[in-house]
Structure formats: structure tokens, C-alpha cells
Scaffold this active site. Sequence first.
Site, PDB file in Angstrom:
ATOM      1  N   CYS A  87      -0.083  -4.312  -3.093  1.00 38.54           N
ATOM      2  CA  CYS A  87      -0.772  -5.523  -3.541  1.00 38.54           C
ATOM      3  C   CYS A  87      -0.591  -5.730  -5.047  1.00 38.54           C
ATOM      4  O   CYS A  87       0.487  -6.086  -5.490  1.00 38.54           O
ATOM      5  CB  CYS A  87      -2.245  -5.476  -3.137  1.00 38.54           C
ATOM      6  SG  CYS A  87      -3.061  -7.106  -3.199  1.00 38.54           S
ATOM      7  N   HIS A 132      -1.752  -4.728   2.409  1.00 37.95           N
ATOM      8  CA  HIS A 132      -2.417  -3.422   2.353  1.00 37.95           C
ATOM      9  C   HIS A 132      -2.096  -2.627   3.625  1.00 37.95           C
ATOM     10  O   HIS A 132      -2.873  -2.627   4.583  1.00 37.95           O
ATOM     11  CB  HIS A 132      -3.927  -3.607   2.223  1.00 37.95           C
ATOM     12  CG  HIS A 132      -4.367  -4.095   0.882  1.00 37.95           C
ATOM     13  ND1 HIS A 132      -4.702  -3.234  -0.145  1.00 37.95           N
ATOM     14  CD2 HIS A 132      -4.507  -5.353   0.386  1.00 37.95           C
ATOM     15  CE1 HIS A 132      -5.042  -3.947  -1.216  1.00 37.95           C
ATOM     16  NE2 HIS A 132      -4.925  -5.233  -0.920  1.00 37.95           N
ATOM     17  N   GLU A 190      -2.278   0.450   4.238  1.00 43.08           N
ATOM     18  CA  GLU A 190      -3.180   1.580   4.482  1.00 43.08           C
ATOM     19  C   GLU A 190      -4.290   1.233   5.462  1.00 43.08           C
ATOM     20  O   GLU A 190      -4.877   2.128   6.097  1.00 43.08           O
ATOM     21  CB  GLU A 190      -3.781   2.069   3.163  1.00 43.08           C
ATOM     22  CG  GLU A 190      -4.836   1.174   2.520  1.00 43.08           C
ATOM     23  CD  GLU A 190      -4.266   0.074   1.632  1.00 43.08           C
ATOM     24  OE1 GLU A 190      -5.030  -0.515   0.841  1.00 43.08           O
ATOM     25  OE2 GLU A 190      -3.053  -0.189   1.728  1.00 43.08           O
TER      26      GLU A 190
END
Length: 725
Positions: free
Chosen positions: A400, A561, A563
Amino acid sequence: MKFIVVTGGVVSGLGKGITISSIGRILKASGLRVTSIKIDPYLNTDAGTMSPFEHGETFVLDDGGETDLDLGNYERFLDITLTGRHNITSGKIYKEVIEKERRGDYLGKTVQIVPHATDAVQQWLKEVAEISVDGTGATPDVCLVEVGGTVGDIESMVFLEALRQFQFTVGRENILFVHVSLVPVLGSVGEQKTKPTQHSVKELRALGLSPDIIVCRSATLLSDATKSKISTFCHVLPSSIISVHDVTNIYHVPLILAQQGIQGIIKKVLGLTSMHPTPDLESWSNLAHTVDSFTRSVDIALVGKYTGLEDAYLSVVKALSHASMHLNVSVKVRWVEAGDLEEATKESNPEKHAAAWAVLRAESTRGVLIPGGFGVRGIEGMIAATRFARENKVPTLGICLGMQVMVIEHAINVLGLADATSAEFDADTTNPVVVFMPEINPLQMGGTMRLGSRTTLVATTLYKRDVMKNDTTKPTTETGCSIDSVDRTLASVVYGYGESGDKTVGINERHRHRYEVNPERVNAFEASGLYFTGRDETGVRMEVAERNRTDHPFFLGVQYHPELKSRPNRPSPPLFAFAAAACSMPERISQAGDMWREYGEGMKKETTWLYSPTRGLRKRPVSAFSSPAPPQLHLTTNNSTAVSTPNSADAGASGSKKKGVKRTASETGASSGAGTNVGEAIEDQLCEQGGEQKEGGADGVGVSTGGYKLSKLNTLAKYSDCSDV
């Protein structure tokens, strides 16, 4: 529907989220489908505007919901996909009640906390509990509900009162209460003190809620004497007092709960007759013990803005942990506060500055990760860290804001644009290489970012700009920069498409940002070696940036993102590939991408089989799923609703009609319109098209499978146009 409600007492931070996730893991391993809801008593509508220093990370869901980080624990432990409605806040409840009052829904009555707010809570719980979260469209068997905060907090009273009423609404036999409390150990003799738990349960019972199970957090295993004392004063059987003592890693918690027989208590209290008596936790046990047995470790420098609170980057840390499990290497995070790398810190605090750079330059530091964030503070330090990693060929991942920092660093140090920056940091810069997205409202902070799961088209070869336009006639970019068309993009390899014959492949990741790479500067970047190999479906918004692997071993930036979708059994492809590169295992960077691709293919087969009207005659596809036997489905045809029972040997094969059982369309040969056999038509469509998960309706609930859409009521309704699949 069965409900398990978890409350907490004495102090916050006892691990209610891990407890409820662990219970859910046991239930899944016992053959049940589970979902989870988090109740947060704060007045915020959602967690989107909360400071990471105070609240930790904001966890973003597929539908764009900005929620508490506990929903990330639920998704990771239970391998489910939740929605924004799975996070209830006081702000959402009061907003809904006030909107109803303004519309006149209450017909002039005096609007009060009881019954109007409490009724809204109960209705919310009942509706959200029915939403399918496992990708198959099947309604969950058990809904886990966590009440944030501690018993006695004034802001949570409306929710506890709603739950007191809810136990009678759904029936006491359909709800189970778990209370998580603290048993401290004081003095040199190590005596376990039960008084805090006694008072906590007393407070809970005074509110009309009596726990069926008490989970006690303590440094060591509870003694029998301690359990007996808690039982006497808290009106709970000793066998229903569960000890959760300190363990080496959180993945042991489901194991110690199962060892103490919590599954048997739940099965008995809720009457879950279909629940397997012994949960299959073998693979989970292997995972937990793998984490304890690493023999090698590498350090990753995480250069961030909120390193003072590790929970601000919880999902990133968890994703690296998931990568560790599959690489069999302990990936350790070394925290570097971005501001400490800046020249201003060198002047004001030279020791702190030197310590930060020592971590970055250490021989043991094998990778640099630049995570997300907002605001100008620490940006100069992030740029410095990115330059160091680029020039020294250190594996680098930007997430990001991290990708935007990569772009800014390249503009400054490669293109020579000294004043290049983001419009977020300097609105008057003459070289805005990162700009505000035009569709975003600059005056509204909450819920206005580009949020949720979005499709990114990843180019498979390094003549990207031509590929994005489906034009392969030129072996160069539009800027005239010659690129070897044989080279595979790093992004495509990371996601497991390194051998794909397609020009582009679509991947879906979650986003949360207001700014984007300036599309007017893309040509200059690609001409100088920073390639944008992933874009949105319009081809205008840059999603992935990378350097050629002949120039740098691993230099990847992503606007999204990744994750947030990482799982213990399926790590995030970008974070796994980054960790593999840091561990000097370049041959394994595509492994996680392969896992996710195979999972998607397996889920299509699973869903196709699950909703096939003749599945009782067909063998279930071999897959890695541990889902239970499919639930009873209600097949809606044009004429009637029929019940399809799983594994019914006579489905579609026997002409006999069993007493008291409505036969399916395939059994009766019921026709639709022109007399076509519905069951056969469904089967043909399913076999030909396969299943594909799709959102349905405003609430995001539903699955379309070979021309059929499964609603939250678990009914199959024929699509008028099968081409929508």
C-alpha cells in the site's frame, strides 16, 4: 441455529478472540460449519477512523467493511470470509434505531434502549448468523459471538441486556455462554487466586447471564483445588471450568481446550447430535508443533510508522508467521521506526538513529518490508530504507503506502526529480507521482476510501503495456523501452502463474487507500526500470510495481493489502514469496500462489458437488476441505419446494415415494415451463459450468453455482440467465 456467546471479565486483553477462534476451530474439526460475530461496544460506526496506536490495525473484509482486528483472528483460525455486518458496534445499532425513528417505523412510540435498541441487536444477530462464510453457500450450524470489553463496562450494557433477552428468544437449549476470566498467581508460593473470577461471574449473573463454561487464563494449569473453589462460588461444574495456561504459540490453544473435553460439553449443552465426538485436529497439531521446532531463522526489517504497538501490523506479522510454517524457517520481525532513519533524528538523537540503521544494515537482516500507513511522518525514513534495499539488492516488499514509497524513491533517485512526492504529503508539489483518487470524497474520512476485494490483472510477461491492451505486435513498451518478452513477471510467478499461457491473469486482493500512482508518469517509470505489472480492470490504476529480476532479486510493491487474506494453511503469496527470497529460496517463491490457485479450483469442485441435486449418486471430489456432510437443501422449482436430503440413495433413481418426504425435482421428474426435467437440467449446467462463488443482493450473501444462486435461507433459485455464472 446454535449460538455460543463469549464474554470477558476482570481485565481486557485476556484473549477472548483467541478463545472463541479456538472453539470454532474445534467445532470445524468436529464436522460443523461455523460463523463468528464480534460485538464492539464503542460508539464508532466502524474501526476505520481509529488510531493504530490506540486500537491496533483496522482489518478490512472482502465487502469493504473496516473492522476490529479480532475478525482477522476469526478468518485466519476458521478459514472463513466474513462481512462488515459480522462486526456490530454501538454506533451501528444506534444509527439504525435513529434512522427507523426518522422514517416513522416506530409509529410514534417513545424510542428507548429497551426494547428498541435491544431488539435491533437481536435481529442483527439472527440475520447475520445465517450468512454463509465458507465459500460454499451453506448456512452455518453454529454462530460464535464475542462481546468486546469486560463485564461491568457501562457501554456494553445494552448488548448484555439484549443477550439476556436473546437466550429466551432462541431458546436456552440453543445458546451456550462462555466466560473468560483471569486467575492470577500471587506471592512466592504461587497460589492461584480465584476471587477476581468469583466477582466477575457474580457481576455477569446479576445481569441475568449464567455461564455454562468458564475459561480461566493463568500462567500455569489450574489445580483441582482451584477448579473446585471456582465451581462452588460460580455455580458451574468443575468439569466445565477450562484452564488456558501460557503456551509457546497460540496454535496450541485449540489443542489444550480439546484435551480438557470442551467439545463434549458444547455437544451436550447444545444438543449437537451431528457433531463428531472426537475432533480431527491432527493437521492443526502438526502446525502448532512445527512453529516450536524451527532450527533456522532470518530477520526481516519492518520499517513502519506505528511500531510502538505491534498490533498495528498484526496481519503482516501473522502472514510472515504463516510463511515460516511452510518454509520451516523462523522469520523474525525486527522493528524499525521509520522516523529514526531520518536525518532530523540523527541531529536530535544520534543513538536512536544509529541503532535503527544498524538493524537495517545488519548481516542477519535479509529483507526489508515497508507496510501501509497514512500521513507524512516517517516518509523520509521509508524512502531512505527503500533506497538502501534497492541499491544493496536486499529483498524488498512494499504494501500500500510501501508501494507508493517505492515509486517516490525511484522518482527522486533514479529519475532525478528531487521534489517528487505524493499529493498526500505536499499538495503543491510540481512532481506529484502519487495523486488523490478522483472518485474519493476529500471531506469525509470514514468509509470513503477504495475498500474491499478488487480484481487486479497481472501481466505474465514484461512487455506489460502492450499485454494490458491485448496487443503483442511490439516487443517494446509504448515508451520505446526494449524489454525481453520471454521474461516472466515477478508478480505472475508469485501468484503461481509463471507458466501460464495467458497474457494476463486476474487475482483478487483487499484494498484500503485514497491515493494512487499518477498514471501520467507511468511511461517515465517503465522506461527507467520500474514496471507496473498489475493494474485494475480499466488498465489505468496501478496495482503492482516491480523491478526486473535481472536487476534485483526481489523488489515488489503492491497497492493492496495481501496480508489480510493469509491463512495458516495458505499463506499470502506476496508475503510468502518475500520470505522465501529472504531465506535464499528463490525456487519456492511460487509455492503459496500454487496453493491458492489449487484451493480455488478445489472450491469450485466442492461447491458444484454440494449443490448437485444428484450428489447422492456421485462421489465427492477429493480435496483438502474438512467440511462436513452437506446440510439439507430446499430446492425451489416453479411449482413447489422440495427437500433434498444428502446422500439419499434413491435420489433420482427410485420411483417409490417415501411416506412423509417430499421428493426432489429429479425424483418426480417435475418439469419447468416446457416440461424439461429440472434435475437433469441442473446437473447438466453444474457439470458443464462448474461452480463460482458470487455475491448476491445488497447484503453480499449468495453463491451462484452453475446457474443457481444460494440465498442466506439456503434455498436454490433458478437464474433466468445462466450466462451470469
